[in-house]
Each structure stands twice: as structure tokens, then as C-alpha cells.
Design an enzyme around this catalytic site. Structure first.
Site, PDB file in Angstrom:
ATOM      1  N   ASP A 115      62.472  -0.928 -72.410  1.00  0.00           N
ATOM      2  CA  ASP A 115      61.257  -0.319 -72.962  1.00  0.00           C
ATOM      3  C   ASP A 115      60.337  -1.453 -73.424  1.00  0.00           C
ATOM      4  O   ASP A 115      59.670  -2.077 -72.608  1.00  0.00           O
ATOM      5  CB  ASP A 115      61.686   0.631 -74.088  1.00  0.00           C
ATOM      6  CG  ASP A 115      60.558   1.442 -74.682  1.00  0.00           C
ATOM      7  OD1 ASP A 115      59.602   1.764 -73.958  1.00  0.00           O
ATOM      8  OD2 ASP A 115      60.625   1.784 -75.884  1.00  0.00           O
ATOM      9  N   VAL A 165      62.722   9.705 -72.557  1.00  0.00           N
ATOM     10  CA  VAL A 165      63.712  10.384 -71.723  1.00  0.00           C
ATOM     11  C   VAL A 165      65.070  10.455 -72.413  1.00  0.00           C
ATOM     12  O   VAL A 165      65.415   9.589 -73.219  1.00  0.00           O
ATOM     13  CB  VAL A 165      63.851   9.682 -70.345  1.00  0.00           C
ATOM     14  CG1 VAL A 165      62.577   9.832 -69.544  1.00  0.00           C
ATOM     15  CG2 VAL A 165      64.212   8.211 -70.493  1.00  0.00           C
ATOM     16  N   ARG A 177      73.030  13.023 -74.972  1.00  0.00           N
ATOM     17  CA  ARG A 177      73.646  11.946 -74.179  1.00  0.00           C
ATOM     18  C   ARG A 177      74.516  12.500 -73.058  1.00  0.00           C
ATOM     19  O   ARG A 177      74.774  11.831 -72.074  1.00  0.00           O
ATOM     20  CB  ARG A 177      74.528  11.058 -75.080  1.00  0.00           C
ATOM     21  CG  ARG A 177      73.771  10.263 -76.134  1.00  0.00           C
ATOM     22  CD  ARG A 177      74.681   9.194 -76.716  1.00  0.00           C
ATOM     23  NE  ARG A 177      74.187   8.627 -77.964  1.00  0.00           N
ATOM     24  CZ  ARG A 177      73.310   7.636 -78.050  1.00  0.00           C
ATOM     25  NH1 ARG A 177      72.795   7.123 -76.952  1.00  0.00           N
ATOM     26  NH2 ARG A 177      72.936   7.166 -79.214  1.00  0.00           N
TER      27      ARG A 177
HETATM   28  P1  IMP Z   1      63.497  -1.890 -76.224  1.00  0.00           P
HETATM   29  O1  IMP Z   1      64.150  -2.874 -77.149  1.00  0.00           O
HETATM   30  O2  IMP Z   1      62.182  -1.382 -76.772  1.00  0.00           O
HETATM   31  O3  IMP Z   1      63.373  -2.360 -74.799  1.00  0.00           O
HETATM   32  O4  IMP Z   1      64.355  -0.591 -76.267  1.00  0.00           O
HETATM   33  C1  IMP Z   1      65.506  -0.474 -75.639  1.00  0.00           C
HETATM   34  C2  IMP Z   1      66.354   0.556 -76.342  1.00  0.00           C
HETATM   35  O5  IMP Z   1      65.587   1.615 -76.927  1.00  0.00           O
HETATM   36  C3  IMP Z   1      67.224   1.185 -75.318  1.00  0.00           C
HETATM   37  O6  IMP Z   1      68.466   0.523 -75.308  1.00  0.00           O
HETATM   38  C4  IMP Z   1      67.328   2.614 -75.773  1.00  0.00           C
HETATM   39  O7  IMP Z   1      68.458   2.758 -76.598  1.00  0.00           O
HETATM   40  C5  IMP Z   1      66.100   2.879 -76.596  1.00  0.00           C
HETATM   41  N1  IMP Z   1      65.080   3.620 -75.842  1.00  0.00           N
HETATM   42  C6  IMP Z   1      63.932   3.142 -75.310  1.00  0.00           C
HETATM   43  N2  IMP Z   1      63.253   4.091 -74.662  1.00  0.00           N
HETATM   44  C7  IMP Z   1      63.994   5.213 -74.761  1.00  0.00           C
HETATM   45  C8  IMP Z   1      63.817   6.564 -74.258  1.00  0.00           C
HETATM   46  O8  IMP Z   1      62.852   6.935 -73.575  1.00  0.00           O
HETATM   47  N3  IMP Z   1      64.830   7.425 -74.559  1.00  0.00           N
HETATM   48  C9  IMP Z   1      65.934   7.088 -75.301  1.00  0.00           C
HETATM   49  N4  IMP Z   1      66.119   5.842 -75.774  1.00  0.00           N
HETATM   50  C10 IMP Z   1      65.159   4.917 -75.512  1.00  0.00           C
END
Ligand code: IMP
Ligand code: MG
Length: 195
Positions: A115, A165, A177
């Protein structure tokens, strides 16, 4: 495979209200098979140390590793950035050490979704400092439009737009989940979100 190519059928009970199916379990299965082929091609017979990010990466890891036939070790790290019903990442909590040694190993860091990129880049930095022989990353889902830290996964499944999502390991407030499909929640009612 783009999400628009997938059928947006009405979800059944047990799914979040108003959710739409982006990828069916069957589409996920063939994408995981394709990714396993790419990983087999990259590593051949070399031993692989998969480090899965919990909890979101659990279901993906379980399916992916059973399609890999090289010698393989599985470790986990816990990282959490989502809090309760919030859809925006809060402060990232990372473990001090993975519970499996990674020094001089071919390490494949696995997460459910990329993300902002904060989680994977922080964990990759942490693991990289422990002296792996090689370090690559794999993610099932990728939301490039949300990226804050410039990181690309070496192996990835689906690229998706800026949607929240759930299913196939991904949660909202620790629910959903267990869904076999990946579904998009309806956008929050209250205005545009920050970040
Ligand atoms: P990042 O550090 O922002 O890249 O986020 C990564 C983490 O956020 C992932 O390992 C997910 O656990 C959570 N995450 C990010 N987007 C989503 C989503 O759309 N649904 C559920 N969990 C998400
Ligand atoms: Mg996660």
C-alpha cells in the site's frame, strides 16, 4: 490481471455489506500458480527462506509455499499498521528480530498487500541489515497509487486501484480474513480520506 476484468458479482452472506468481489478464489489460485512459477524460475533448486508478514500474509503464504518445490524454510514476522476500524495506517509496529535466522540465506519477504510501502520497506531494511545472501519481496496485491515510500515488489500478483480490500487473509477490524475471494469494501461515507 486487472480487477476490471473480474466479475463484480453480488457477494453472499458473511461478506461485508455492500462489498464487491474483485478476484474470485479461482482467479487467486491461478495467479498464485503463476507467481510460484516465476519464483521457481528465479531460485531454481536453491534453498529459500520465506519470511511471511502476519497476519495478512498468512493465507497467501500457505498457498504459495505449497506450490514451491525447492528446499524451503518458513519464518514469520508480525507487523501491524491498521488499528481497529481505521483504514489509514497508524504508527508501524515492527518486531526487533525475525524468529528465523536469515544471515547468508536467500530470503523472500512475503506480504499480502503493498500500500504506502512503509511496512515492506521497513522490514526489508531490517532483514537486509542481518546479512542475507539475497533479499527479494513478494506481494499478492499492489496499490501503486497509494505509495509513499518508493518500493516495488520483485514478484506481485494483482495491481488494484485505491480500494480497501478484504478476504484471503486481509482484514477490516480483524474480520473477513477467511473469505475465499478478495472483495472491495464500499468507500467510507465520510468525505475523502487523508494521505
Ligand atoms: P503499507 O505499509 O501501507 O504498505 O501497508 C501494508 C499493510 O497494510 C499490509 O500488510 C496490510 O496489512 C495493510 N493494508 C493495506 N491496504 C489494505 C487493504 O486494502 N486491506 C486490508 N489491509 C490493508
Ligand atoms: Mg499486513
Amino acid at each position: 490481471m486487472s480487477p476490471s476484468a473480474a466479475p463484480l458479482r453480488e457477494p453472499r452472506s458473511g461478506y461485508p455489506p455492500g462489498a464487491r468481489v474483485l478476484f474470485t478464489g479461482e482467479q487467486i489460485r491461478s495467479t498464485v500458480e503463476r507467481m510460484a512459477g516465476e519464483i521457481r524460475a528465479a531460485y531454481g533448486e536453491q534453498e529459500l527462506t520465506v519470511v511471511a508478514v502476519l497476519h495478512g500474509g498468512l493465507v497467501f503464504a500457505a498457498d504459495l509455499i505449497r506450490r514451491l518445490d525447492m528446499p524451503l524454510r518458513l519464518g514469520v514476522v508480525m507487523a501491524s499498521s491498521y488499528r481497529g476500524e481505521a483504514r489509514e495506517p497508524a504508527a508501524l509496529e515492527l518486531p526487533q528480530h525475525p524468529q528465523l535466522d536469515v544471515a547468508d540465506r536467500h530470503v523472500l519477504l512475503l506480504d499480502d498487500i503493498l500500500d504506502t510501502g512503509r511496512t515492506l520497506s521497513a522490514l526489508a531494511e531490517r532483514l537486509g541489515a542481518l546479512g542475507p545472501r539475497s533479499l527479494r519481496t513478494v506481494t499478492l496485491l499492489d496499490k501503486p497509487s497509494r505509495r509513499v515510500v518508493p518500493i516495488q515488489a520483485d514478484f506481485r500478483g494483482f495491481e488494484i486501484p485505491d480500494l480497501f480490500v478484504v478476504g484471503y487473509g486481509l482484514d477490516f477490524n480483524e474480520r473477513y480474513r477467511n473469505l475465499p475471494d478478495i472483495v472491495a469494501l464500499p468507500p467510507p461515507a465520510t468525505g475523502p480520506r487523508p494521505g
